[in-house]
Design a protein around this motif. Structure first.
Motif, PDB file in Angstrom:
ATOM      1  N   GLY A 265      15.255 -32.213  -9.700  1.00 29.43           N
ATOM      2  CA  GLY A 265      15.642 -30.886 -10.155  1.00 29.43           C
ATOM      3  C   GLY A 265      15.948 -30.008  -8.963  1.00 29.43           C
ATOM      4  N   ASN A 266      16.322 -28.786  -9.239  1.00 31.61           N
ATOM      5  CA  ASN A 266      16.673 -27.869  -8.152  1.00 31.61           C
ATOM      6  C   ASN A 266      15.721 -26.685  -8.040  1.00 31.61           C
ATOM      7  N   ALA A 267      14.790 -26.538  -8.984  1.00 36.29           N
ATOM      8  CA  ALA A 267      13.787 -25.483  -8.879  1.00 36.29           C
ATOM      9  C   ALA A 267      12.836 -25.807  -7.728  1.00 36.29           C
ATOM     10  N   ARG A 268      12.010 -24.844  -7.370  1.00 33.24           N
ATOM     11  CA  ARG A 268      11.148 -25.015  -6.192  1.00 33.24           C
ATOM     12  C   ARG A 268       9.843 -25.748  -6.518  1.00 33.24           C
ATOM     13  N   LEU A 269       9.823 -26.516  -7.586  1.00 31.95           N
ATOM     14  CA  LEU A 269       8.596 -27.135  -8.068  1.00 31.95           C
ATOM     15  C   LEU A 269       8.778 -28.628  -8.296  1.00 31.95           C
ATOM     16  N   ILE A 270       7.793 -29.395  -7.823  1.00 32.99           N
ATOM     17  CA  ILE A 270       7.719 -30.837  -8.074  1.00 32.99           C
ATOM     18  C   ILE A 270       6.495 -31.105  -8.937  1.00 32.99           C
ATOM     19  N   LEU A 271       6.685 -31.850 -10.026  1.00 35.81           N
ATOM     20  CA  LEU A 271       5.578 -32.318 -10.857  1.00 35.81           C
ATOM     21  C   LEU A 271       5.321 -33.783 -10.522  1.00 35.81           C
ATOM     22  N   SER A 272       4.156 -34.058  -9.986  1.00 35.92           N
ATOM     23  CA  SER A 272       3.738 -35.426  -9.667  1.00 35.92           C
ATOM     24  C   SER A 272       2.739 -35.880 -10.723  1.00 35.92           C
ATOM     25  N   ILE A 273       2.988 -37.049 -11.312  1.00 41.53           N
ATOM     26  CA  ILE A 273       2.070 -37.623 -12.312  1.00 41.53           C
ATOM     27  C   ILE A 273       1.720 -39.038 -11.847  1.00 41.53           C
ATOM     28  N   PRO A 274       0.682 -39.182 -11.036  1.00 44.72           N
ATOM     29  CA  PRO A 274       0.403 -40.483 -10.423  1.00 44.72           C
ATOM     30  C   PRO A 274      -0.448 -41.441 -11.238  1.00 44.72           C
ATOM     31  N   HIS A 275      -1.069 -40.965 -12.330  1.00 46.17           N
ATOM     32  CA  HIS A 275      -2.061 -41.798 -13.011  1.00 46.17           C
ATOM     33  C   HIS A 275      -1.801 -42.029 -14.493  1.00 46.17           C
ATOM     34  N   ALA A 276      -0.613 -41.701 -14.982  1.00 50.57           N
ATOM     35  CA  ALA A 276      -0.342 -41.899 -16.408  1.00 50.57           C
ATOM     36  C   ALA A 276       0.132 -43.315 -16.724  1.00 50.57           C
ATOM     37  N   GLY A 277       0.412 -44.116 -15.721  1.00 48.97           N
ATOM     38  CA  GLY A 277       0.913 -45.473 -15.953  1.00 48.97           C
ATOM     39  C   GLY A 277      -0.156 -46.402 -16.508  1.00 48.97           C
ATOM     40  N   ILE A 278       0.277 -47.340 -17.337  1.00 48.53           N
ATOM     41  CA  ILE A 278      -0.652 -48.329 -17.897  1.00 48.53           C
ATOM     42  C   ILE A 278      -0.142 -49.763 -17.711  1.00 48.53           C
ATOM     43  N   ASP A 279       0.950 -49.947 -16.978  1.00 54.40           N
ATOM     44  CA  ASP A 279       1.505 -51.289 -16.802  1.00 54.40           C
ATOM     45  C   ASP A 279       0.610 -52.138 -15.900  1.00 54.40           C
ATOM     46  N   ILE A 280       0.341 -53.358 -16.347  1.00 54.92           N
ATOM     47  CA  ILE A 280      -0.398 -54.354 -15.577  1.00 54.92           C
ATOM     48  C   ILE A 280       0.548 -55.525 -15.338  1.00 54.92           C
ATOM     49  N   PRO A 281       0.935 -55.815 -14.107  1.00 56.31           N
ATOM     50  CA  PRO A 281       1.832 -56.951 -13.859  1.00 56.31           C
ATOM     51  C   PRO A 281       1.266 -58.243 -14.441  1.00 56.31           C
ATOM     52  N   ALA A 282       2.138 -59.057 -14.997  1.00 52.46           N
ATOM     53  CA  ALA A 282       1.700 -60.284 -15.666  1.00 52.46           C
ATOM     54  C   ALA A 282       0.890 -61.186 -14.739  1.00 52.46           C
ATOM     55  N   ALA A 283       1.246 -61.213 -13.461  1.00 50.42           N
ATOM     56  CA  ALA A 283       0.553 -62.080 -12.512  1.00 50.42           C
ATOM     57  C   ALA A 283      -0.893 -61.659 -12.278  1.00 50.42           C
ATOM     58  N   LEU A 284      -1.229 -60.414 -12.617  1.00 50.99           N
ATOM     59  CA  LEU A 284      -2.591 -59.924 -12.398  1.00 50.99           C
ATOM     60  C   LEU A 284      -3.410 -59.872 -13.674  1.00 50.99           C
ATOM     61  N   ALA A 285      -2.773 -59.924 -14.819  1.00 50.55           N
ATOM     62  CA  ALA A 285      -3.441 -59.599 -16.085  1.00 50.55           C
ATOM     63  C   ALA A 285      -4.695 -60.424 -16.329  1.00 50.55           C
TER      64      ALA A 285
END
Length: 274
Positions: free
Chosen positions: A12-32
């Motif tokens: 975006g071009n506004a002066r604000l960044i929204l960081s969302i670092p912990h909403a992910g739930i993907d587990i790679p198949a190799a680790l599951a």
């Protein structure tokens, strides 16, 4: 530049960044199969934050988030592995326990140093490369910018904190990552909302807030840790696959979304030179 598929980046071009670092739930198949259960490896996610914050797309705000579960690697931890809260219980860069202290991996299946380094290269480094790039881009457009790091957590987790967490937990690394005036403006809006709140309490800001916040350099970084009861119903007692996470309900979340809009208004328009 082609960003990895696990990253969502909306410039975006506004002066604000929204960081969302912990909403992910993907587990790679190799680790599951190495985790005790997929549910447990996902349970400590910051549930439903993309839905909670979806209004920001109309504000021309930059959004950065990852689909990878924090149980794989936590992009809000110091990459050296140093604890952000010395002497207090917390989870690490590649957690081996969940918030309640239960092992995440089957015996002998936790990552070693070489694998942790590999995970850093695959998932941690791209997230921070994107953050750095967007911060640099927006600083070239604005005299000062705000990095808003969004989080949520269950209201009661005895291993991590005493009692019931306030709904709104604002953190600026004890004032080092953002101007006191901006923090005061955000706290005042939390107070006016009727939701319980605290500044620089149990959650003072993680690696993202501490690493990028530089008020003198025109980068004001603020973390907001929301207690989940502010926008969804929480089960009483220990969580189970049957009780957690509870569903997102837009009507239930409407009051906290109104507050978040108010907080973003402050981040976008408050005088950052003071």
């Amino acid at each position: 530049m082609n960003d990895p598929a696990f990253l969502t980046i909306r410039p975006g071009n506004a002066r604000l960044i929204l960081s969302i670092p912990h909403a992910g739930i993907d587990i790679p198949a190799a680790l599951a199969d190495r985790y005790v259960s997929r549910w447990q490896a996902q349970a400590d996610a910051d549930w439903w934050l993309p839905q909670l914050y979806d209004f920001v797309e109309s504000l021309d705000v930059t959004i950065i988030r990852t689909a990878i579960s924090r149980s794989v690697i936590d992009v809000n931890r110091d990459p050296s592995g140093v604890s952000l809260y010395p002497g207090m219980a917390t989870t690490g860069l590649c957690p081996t326990e969940d918030f309640d202290g239960r092992p995440l991996y089957h015996p002998g299946a936790a990552p070693d140093a070489a694998e942790i380094a590999q995970r850093r290269a695959i998932w941690f480094a791209p997230y921070h490369a994107a953050l750095h790039r967007e911060i640099t881009r927006l600083r070239a457009m604005h005299d000062a910018i705000v990095l808003f790091d969004a989080h949520s957590i269950r209201s009661i987790i005895p291993r991590l904190f005493d009692g019931v967490l306030p709904v709104c937990n604002l953190g600026t690394n004890d004032g080092a990552s953002a101007s006191p005036d901006l923090l005061a403006a955000l706290a005042a809006r939390c107070g006016a909302s009727g939701f319980s709140h605290i500044t620089n309490g149990r959650f003072k800001g993680g690696y993202i807030t501490r690493h990028y916040g530089n008020p003198a350099g025109g980068i004001h970084a603020v973390q907001l840790e929301l207690a989940c009861r502010g926008y969804i119903d929480e089960p009483t007692g220990p969580i189970t696959p049957e009780t957690w996470p509870t569903a997102y309900d837009a009507a239930r979340a409407a009051p906290i979304r109104a507050l978040l809009r108010n907080l973003f208004d402050a981040c976008l328009h408050h005088n950052l030179s003071s």
